[in-house]
Design a protein around this motif. Structure first.
Motif, short mmCIF file in Angstrom:
data_model
loop_
_atom_site.label_atom_id
_atom_site.label_comp_id
_atom_site.label_asym_id
_atom_site.label_seq_id
_atom_site.Cartn_x
_atom_site.Cartn_y
_atom_site.Cartn_z
N UNK A 114 109.83 7.76 -54.38
CA UNK A 114 108.88 7.66 -55.29
C UNK A 114 107.62 7.85 -53.84
N UNK A 115 106.40 8.62 -53.76
CA UNK A 115 105.61 8.26 -53.23
C UNK A 115 103.82 8.85 -54.07
N UNK A 116 103.22 8.42 -53.05
CA UNK A 116 102.00 8.79 -53.68
C UNK A 116 101.43 10.53 -54.16
N UNK A 117 102.75 11.33 -53.10
CA UNK A 117 102.24 12.62 -52.96
C UNK A 117 103.49 13.79 -52.85
N UNK A 118 103.62 14.83 -53.81
CA UNK A 118 105.09 15.62 -53.67
C UNK A 118 105.08 15.63 -52.13
N UNK A 119 104.40 15.75 -50.93
CA UNK A 119 104.47 16.43 -49.80
C UNK A 119 105.72 14.76 -49.41
N UNK A 120 104.92 14.25 -49.52
CA UNK A 120 104.82 13.05 -48.90
C UNK A 120 106.36 12.64 -49.51
N UNK A 121 106.64 13.24 -50.71
CA UNK A 121 108.19 12.71 -51.08
C UNK A 121 109.22 14.13 -50.31
N UNK A 122 108.69 14.93 -50.45
CA UNK A 122 109.43 16.02 -49.87
C UNK A 122 110.00 15.91 -48.49
N UNK A 123 109.07 15.03 -47.42
CA UNK A 123 109.37 14.50 -46.04
C UNK A 123 110.23 13.53 -45.67
N UNK A 124 110.46 12.56 -47.05
CA UNK A 124 110.70 11.08 -46.89
C UNK A 124 112.24 11.93 -47.76
N UNK A 125 112.69 12.81 -48.34
CA UNK A 125 113.75 13.18 -49.20
C UNK A 125 114.51 14.48 -47.34
N UNK A 126 113.96 15.03 -46.94
CA UNK A 126 114.28 15.82 -45.45
C UNK A 126 114.92 14.44 -44.74
#
Length: 237
Positions: A114-126
């Motif tokens: 869960x994140x505010x943006x997809x880019x932030x979600x990708x960073x968390x996944x990474x």
């Protein structure tokens, strides 16, 4: 057309199975053997799979293999950016059909955050993927009729970056041409380093796609980037 009719690159192995159920069983056997071999050498091993409806029979067959699943990390090559309770969630699919039976003890590392943006979600996944045993021990990919694999879609704004990113970049935001559009995908550098790489496909249309992909660049059909050893292709009509 049969898969034996394709002029595959040298070293790429193909297996032709009778039907989807035979393919699922054969692929599960191959993956279980590979995981068992890796477990004999390492304390923790990794299995990365693809989502969608096609792998369900494979997941269910693999879940019944007797392995030291507590030492197996399972993750996804890609994910739809939807809550894990959503019908389109690949994580939900894996939890229902693979992380059960003998495989219930496996450790799951999900991409959805869960994140505010997809880019932030990708960073968390990474960041989460930093704990994945690397290089990946076993990778199982699928492929769409447009030549995409994982969520590496032709025309996606960050496709070039996903295909060329450094190994430290493990996950990127991607955009699919179909709903849900927002996706997360492991990068090519992370996926292509896998020790065992399998591609599971079904039907004549997928063979046509492979044939076409071998004449194109990865930017046009991303599956082309994987068409080299140690790839093993499992196909049924």
């Amino acid at each position: 057309m049969a898969i034996s009719d394709l002029a595959l690159p040298a070293g790429v192995v193909s297996h032709e199975l009778q039907d989807a159920q035979h393919l699922a069983v054969a692929l599960a056997e191959r993956v279980a053997r590979a995981l068992e071999a890796a477990l004999a050498e390492k304390a923790s091993v990794s299995l990365v799979v693809s989502g969608g409806r096609s792998p369900i029979a494979f997941f269910e067959a693999l879940s019944q293999h007797s392995l030291d699943w507590a030492r197996v990390q399972v993750s996804l090559a890609d994910e739809r950016w939807v809550d894990t309770s959503h019908p389109d969630s690949n994580e939900g699919l894996v939890r229902r059909h693979l992380l059960c039976n003998a495989a219930a003890q496996a450790q799951f590392i999900g991409l959805y955050k869960p994140a505010e943006t997809l880019a932030q979600a990708a960073k968390l996944a990474s960041e989460a993927l930093a704990s994945l045993a690397s290089p990946i021990d076993v990778l199982v990919l699928g492929m769409g009729n447009d030549g995409h694999t994982a969520s590496l879609f032709p025309g996606s704004p960050l496709l070039s970056q996903a295909l060329s990113a450094a190994e430290a970049t493990r996950c990127l935001p991607m955009r699919a041409p179909v709903e849900p559009h927002e996706r997360l995908s492991m990068t090519y550098s992370l996926l292509s380093a896998a020790s065992v790489q399998c591609l599971a496909i079904q039907g004549a249309a997928k063979l046509d796609t492979l044939q076409q992909a071998m004449r194109l660049e990865p930017s046009q059909m991303p599956i082309r980037a994987f068409m080299h050893p140690p790839l093993e292709i499992y196909w049924c009509p």
